[in-house]
Design an enzyme around this catalytic site. Structure first.
Site, short mmCIF file in Angstrom:
data_model
loop_
_atom_site.label_atom_id
_atom_site.label_comp_id
_atom_site.label_asym_id
_atom_site.label_seq_id
_atom_site.Cartn_x
_atom_site.Cartn_y
_atom_site.Cartn_z
N ARG A 82 13.60 -10.77 -14.82
CA ARG A 82 14.45 -9.60 -14.54
C ARG A 82 15.21 -9.76 -13.24
O ARG A 82 16.36 -9.39 -13.14
CB ARG A 82 13.60 -8.33 -14.43
CG ARG A 82 13.14 -7.77 -15.73
CD ARG A 82 11.96 -6.86 -15.53
NE ARG A 82 10.82 -7.62 -15.04
CZ ARG A 82 9.61 -7.13 -14.86
NH1 ARG A 82 9.39 -5.85 -15.07
NH2 ARG A 82 8.62 -7.88 -14.44
N HIS B 188 9.86 -5.79 -22.98
CA HIS B 188 8.99 -6.75 -23.68
C HIS B 188 9.42 -6.87 -25.14
O HIS B 188 9.52 -7.96 -25.68
CB HIS B 188 7.53 -6.28 -23.70
CG HIS B 188 6.86 -6.20 -22.35
ND1 HIS B 188 6.18 -5.08 -21.93
CD2 HIS B 188 6.74 -7.10 -21.35
CE1 HIS B 188 5.66 -5.30 -20.74
NE2 HIS B 188 5.99 -6.51 -20.35
N LYS C 267 -4.49 -7.53 -11.50
CA LYS C 267 -3.99 -6.22 -11.92
C LYS C 267 -5.12 -5.45 -12.57
O LYS C 267 -5.74 -5.94 -13.52
CB LYS C 267 -2.84 -6.39 -12.93
CG LYS C 267 -1.57 -6.98 -12.34
CD LYS C 267 -0.44 -6.94 -13.35
CE LYS C 267 0.83 -7.54 -12.79
NZ LYS C 267 1.91 -7.59 -13.79
N SER D 12 6.19 -2.11 -16.94
CA SER D 12 5.07 -1.26 -17.37
C SER D 12 4.70 -0.30 -16.24
O SER D 12 4.33 0.85 -16.49
CB SER D 12 3.86 -2.12 -17.71
OG SER D 12 4.16 -2.99 -18.77
P1 ADP Z 1 2.28 -10.11 -16.26
O1 ADP Z 1 1.18 -9.34 -15.60
O2 ADP Z 1 1.81 -11.36 -16.94
O3 ADP Z 1 3.51 -10.33 -15.43
P2 ADP Z 1 3.83 -8.13 -17.77
O4 ADP Z 1 3.37 -7.38 -18.98
O5 ADP Z 1 4.18 -7.34 -16.57
O6 ADP Z 1 2.67 -9.18 -17.51
O7 ADP Z 1 5.07 -9.05 -18.17
C1 ADP Z 1 4.97 -10.07 -19.12
C2 ADP Z 1 6.23 -10.90 -19.09
O8 ADP Z 1 7.33 -10.11 -19.56
C3 ADP Z 1 6.64 -11.40 -17.70
O9 ADP Z 1 7.19 -12.69 -17.82
C4 ADP Z 1 7.69 -10.40 -17.25
O10 ADP Z 1 8.61 -10.98 -16.35
C5 ADP Z 1 8.36 -10.09 -18.59
N1 ADP Z 1 8.99 -8.77 -18.56
C6 ADP Z 1 8.44 -7.58 -18.20
N2 ADP Z 1 9.34 -6.59 -18.29
C7 ADP Z 1 10.49 -7.15 -18.72
C8 ADP Z 1 11.82 -6.66 -18.99
N3 ADP Z 1 12.13 -5.37 -18.80
N4 ADP Z 1 12.76 -7.54 -19.40
C9 ADP Z 1 12.44 -8.85 -19.56
N5 ADP Z 1 11.23 -9.38 -19.31
C10 ADP Z 1 10.26 -8.55 -18.91
#
Ligand code: ADP
Length: 165
Positions: A91, A18, A42, A129
């Site tokens: 990803r 992130h 979630k 996460s």
């Molecule tokens: P959500 O529940 O909205 O998917 P996340 O916190 O899991 O929330 O992810 C937010 C955004 O960040 C999503 O678009 C996800 O694909 C992206 N994301 C999460 N981890 C990574 C990473 N390691 N590299 C690039 N983008 C990421």
């Protein structure tokens, strides 16, 4: 590029994946808003307040990045903020499928909102996460997975919860 980009997500907790996106997007716009949105699918481990606090700590030296949170529909939030552009990360193919569905849905709800996507940095492509939470619960080393400034906080909270199970 627009003067404001909104990066919504769960950030439960923020990872280096992130953070990499935040750094890259901050260079593309005057103002990047990172928004913790409650995803009804979630359950969430950290409270929204904790997630916001961790994001604030990690971005404190980034003057054009601000942190916010919201419940409800993303399009309503974007409109309230006066933004038009959403940032999301990709990803793997599995992310693409989810993001495509999510983008179609948002387009249906409000055609004026566009989304842009940044590819993960290769070193963070495995990072999510949920991986951080899983490793942390089991007492594994999460340094190198979340920004240095919050490693200890995340470690302690996860370890405690892991022991209470
Ligand atoms: P959500 O529940 O909205 O998917 P996340 O916190 O899991 O929330 O992810 C937010 C955004 O960040 C999503 O678009 C996800 O694909 C992206 N994301 C999460 N981890 C990574 C990473 N390691 N590299 C690039 N983008 C990421």
């Amino acid at each position: 590029m627009k003067d404001m980009i909104i990066y919504p997500g769960s950030f439960d907790p923020i990872t280096l994946g992130h953070f990499d996106l935040i750094q890259r997007a901050a260079r593309m716009t005057d103002h990047l808003v990172v928004a913790v949105l409650q995803n009804p699918n979630k359950k969430g481990f950290f409270t929204v307040e904790e997630r916001v606090e961790m994001l604030k700590i990690c971005t404190k030296d980034m003057p054009n990045v601000s942190i916010d949170s919201s419940g409800g529909l993303l399009v309503d939030y974007i409109n309230k903020k006066g933004g038009k552009l959403i940032l999301r990360g990709l990803r793997a193919v599995s992310d693409f499928e989810y993001e495509l569905q999510y983008a179609m849905l948002n387009q249906r709800l409000d055609k004026s909102i566009e989304a842009i996507y940044l590819m993960t940095a290769s070193e963070y492509s495995f990072l999510s996460s949920s991986v951080v939470r899983e490793i942390g619960h089991l007492g594994g080393d999460i340094s190198g997975m979340v920004p240095e400034a919050i490693v200890d906080t995340v470690k302690q909270r996860l370890l405690l919860a892991g022991k209470q199970k």
